[in-house]
Structure formats: C-alpha cells, structure tokens
Design an enzyme around this catalytic site. Structure first.
Site, PDB file in Angstrom:
ATOM      1  N   GLU A 198      48.136  48.957  42.574  1.00  0.00           N
ATOM      2  CA  GLU A 198      46.953  48.844  41.719  1.00  0.00           C
ATOM      3  C   GLU A 198      45.788  49.688  42.256  1.00  0.00           C
ATOM      4  OE1 GLU A 198      47.513  47.652  38.996  1.00  0.00           O
ATOM      5  OE2 GLU A 198      48.924  45.986  39.160  1.00  0.00           O
ATOM      6  N   HIS A 251      42.102  41.408  43.537  1.00  0.00           N
ATOM      7  CA  HIS A 251      43.019  41.047  42.455  1.00  0.00           C
ATOM      8  C   HIS A 251      43.913  39.906  42.919  1.00  0.00           C
ATOM      9  CE1 HIS A 251      46.023  41.193  39.348  1.00  0.00           C
ATOM     10  NE2 HIS A 251      46.948  41.708  40.141  1.00  0.00           N
ATOM     11  N   HIS A 254      46.511  36.280  41.519  1.00  0.00           N
ATOM     12  CA  HIS A 254      47.343  35.688  40.455  1.00  0.00           C
ATOM     13  C   HIS A 254      47.130  34.172  40.417  1.00  0.00           C
ATOM     14  CE1 HIS A 254      50.599  39.167  40.781  1.00  0.00           C
ATOM     15  NE2 HIS A 254      49.417  39.602  40.394  1.00  0.00           N
ATOM     16  N   GLU A 280      27.783  24.851  37.475  1.00  0.00           N
ATOM     17  CA  GLU A 280      27.451  25.983  38.351  1.00  0.00           C
ATOM     18  C   GLU A 280      27.923  27.328  37.782  1.00  0.00           C
ATOM     19  OE1 GLU A 280      31.361  25.522  41.249  1.00  0.00           O
ATOM     20  OE2 GLU A 280      29.601  26.531  41.998  1.00  0.00           O
ATOM     21  N   HIS A 321      48.870  37.775  33.604  1.00  0.00           N
ATOM     22  CA  HIS A 321      49.067  38.459  34.885  1.00  0.00           C
ATOM     23  C   HIS A 321      48.127  37.933  35.986  1.00  0.00           C
ATOM     24  CE1 HIS A 321      49.785  42.466  37.176  1.00  0.00           C
ATOM     25  NE2 HIS A 321      49.263  41.569  37.987  1.00  0.00           N
TER      26      HIS A 321
HETATM   27  P1  13P Z   1      51.211  45.495  45.035  1.00  0.00           P
HETATM   28  O1  13P Z   1      52.168  44.780  45.966  1.00  0.00           O
HETATM   29  O2  13P Z   1      51.632  46.910  44.777  1.00  0.00           O
HETATM   30  O3  13P Z   1      49.799  45.373  45.525  1.00  0.00           O
HETATM   31  O4  13P Z   1      51.298  44.783  43.609  1.00  0.00           O
HETATM   32  C1  13P Z   1      51.024  43.418  43.468  1.00  0.00           C
HETATM   33  C2  13P Z   1      50.410  43.100  42.163  1.00  0.00           C
HETATM   34  O5  13P Z   1      49.804  42.060  42.023  1.00  0.00           O
HETATM   35  C3  13P Z   1      50.525  44.070  41.043  1.00  0.00           C
HETATM   36  O6  13P Z   1      49.660  43.741  40.000  1.00  0.00           O
HETATM   37 ZN    ZN Z   2      49.053  41.623  40.019  1.00  0.00          ZN
END
Ligand code: 13P
Ligand code: ZN
Length: 277
Positions: free
Chosen positions: A116, A140, A142, A170, A211
């Site tokens: 990413e 980023h 998940h 908050e 995602h």
């Molecule tokens: P990477 O291991 O390449 O960082 O990818 C993980 C991910 O969350 C892709 O969206």
């Molecule tokens: Zn991801």
C-alpha cells in the site's frame, strides 16, 4: 545512535504492537508509515546504506522528493514487528522526482515496503501540503467493526460520519471533519491511492469498504487514538444495530450544535441532516 533506540522508531514499534494487540492486524493485515524529520535523519544517517537499487513507487509524489520514511514491510506480520523490527520494517528515501524509492535500512531478510506504499505516500503528500508539514503518520488497519458496517450502511461520508458521531459524545470532538468512505476497490495500487488521497483532503480518516481504514495524524499517539476512537464507536454501532434497527433516543443535530459551541469545534452542517422518522 542506534536506529532502534530513536524515539520515533520506538513509538512506531509500540504503535504497531498496540494495533496487533487490539486485533486489527491479522497475519500481515494493515501497514504503517512515518515521515521522518530531517533532524532525525541526520542522527541516523551514519547507519543508513546507500547501495540499494531505486525501485518504482507505483505512484508519483513529487512533493515528497528526498523525504525519508519508516514503513512496514509487505507481507510482514504485525505480530513480529516488536521482536524483529530489522526484518519487518524499512527506512526508504524518495528520489528527487518522487517516482522511485531506495531502501536505506531494514528488511534484512529481504522483501519490500508495504504493497500500500502508493496510498501511504499519496496520503502523506496531501497531509504534508495541507498541514504545513505537521502530519507525519499514515496508518492502515483492518478493524472488524468498521469493516462490518461497510456491509450494512450506505457507503456515504455523511452517513458513516453521522452514525459514528452518534455512538459516542467524544467522536465529533475527536474527528470534527468527519470520515470518508470509498467503495470496494482493488487494493495495492495507484487507483485506490488516488481515491483515498482525495478523501484525505477533507478528512483524517478514510474507510475502505469490505477491507479496512486509513487514518492520518501528527504523531503515533494521536493517529492511534483516532483509529481507536473510530473503531470503538463502530463497535457500539454494531451492538446497537444487533439489538434493534431503531434507536429509542440518540444525540440529535441540535445536541451536536451545542457540543460544537461548548468544545469550540466546527461541525459541518452536511453531517447534521434530519433523518426520516
Ligand atoms: P502489506 O502486507 O503489503 O502491507 O498488505 C497488507 C494490507 O493490509 C493490504 O491492504
Ligand atoms: Zn489492508
């Protein structure tokens, strides 16, 4: 000074480990990057290598020419970062055109920066420009509850922002600009990077449907705090929706307007729409 003793590296590793322990980073899920300050680069420069090949970024970021970043490696597990940072993390420098990067440290067992990287760098470019260089972290993750909501709420900035704001008093104070949402896209490329960086012009958080989410901030602490606040709010919303499709009471648009005055934040009216009863 040893790179691993630098405060920014320690903060980065702690943040990655905190995120893993929150359950936001299954396997290699998620990635993290930090735009290193020139004075920090100066301290670590004797320990950097200069012989690695230049590799295309997959996006164009001329505003980041010459900048150094600490980033997570692609396919590396967040669970391993704390115990083996030299194999799981990388320091890279962007070339003078903003088209390629060079590995300067880390990834000692091979590999490359996160897939990413285009999204991270395009978001950094936007935030560097829009905050006079204050913002240095892009994160980023998940988180399960945010992702779950992308299956049941309309994928609209206004709806996500309003529903998340309503779940905890908050929230509008922590993210007064709101959150953006992109529909499902193929990850890891320039197209999703462009869509995300457009949202970063308006917000500090951009949700990727089905995602995960990207957050931006000044430092590790505030960026982790933003992710934590959004995911906690999403968790409450998932619980509420699991109990009932309708709320008996909630925070109203006028409540939000009162809150904005009391906490001296400005809350865009587009999020304070009237709902059909
Ligand atoms: P990477 O291991 O390449 O960082 O990818 C993980 C991910 O969350 C892709 O969206
Ligand atoms: Zn991801």
């Amino acid at each position: 000074m040893k790179i691993l003793d630098m405060t920014f590296v320690r903060g980065f590793i702690r943040m990655a480990d905190d995120g893993f322990r929150m359950g936001w980073h299954e396997r290699n899920g998620g990635n993290l990057s930090y735009r290193i300050k020139p004075e920090e680069v100066e301290i670590i420069s004797p320990r950097l290598r200069h012989d690695s090949p230049f590799v295309p970024i997959g996006a164009s970021v001329p505003d980041l020419a010459g900048e150094y970043f600490l980033v997570t490696g692609s396919g590396k597990f967040f669970r391993d970062i704390k115990d083996d940072p030299e194999a799981t993390l990388a320091i890279i420098q962007i070339d003078d055109k903003g088209e390629n990067y060079q590995l300067k440290w880390g990834l000692v067992e091979g590999g490359k920066p996160t897939s990413e990287l285009p999204s991270h760098l395009m978001n950094h470019a936007v935030k560097k420009r829009m905050t006079d260089g204050r913002y240095r972290v892009i994160y980023h993750a998940h988180p399960a509850n945010i992702i779950a909501l992308t299956f049941v709420l309309p994928l609209e900035d206004e709806v996500f922002t309003r529903e998340l704001w309503e779940m905890a008093t908050e929230c509008p104070v922590v993210f007064p600009d709101g959150v953006g949402v992109v529909g499902w896209m193929v990850p890891g490329g320039e197209e999703i990077a462009i869509a995300t960086s457009r949202l970063m012009e308006k917000y500090d958080a951009a949700i990727w449907a089905h995602h995960g989410i990207f957050c931006a901030g000044e430092g590790a602490h505030s960026t982790f705090g933003l992710m934590h606040t959004i995911e906690k709010s999403a968790e409450i919303l998932v619980k509420v929706l699991s109990m009932s499709q309708s709320k008996k009471q909630t925070i109203t648009p006028d409540n939000f307007r009162d809150l904005a005055k009391a906490f001296e934040v400005s809350l865009p009216e587009k999020f304070l729409y009237e709902k059909d009863k």
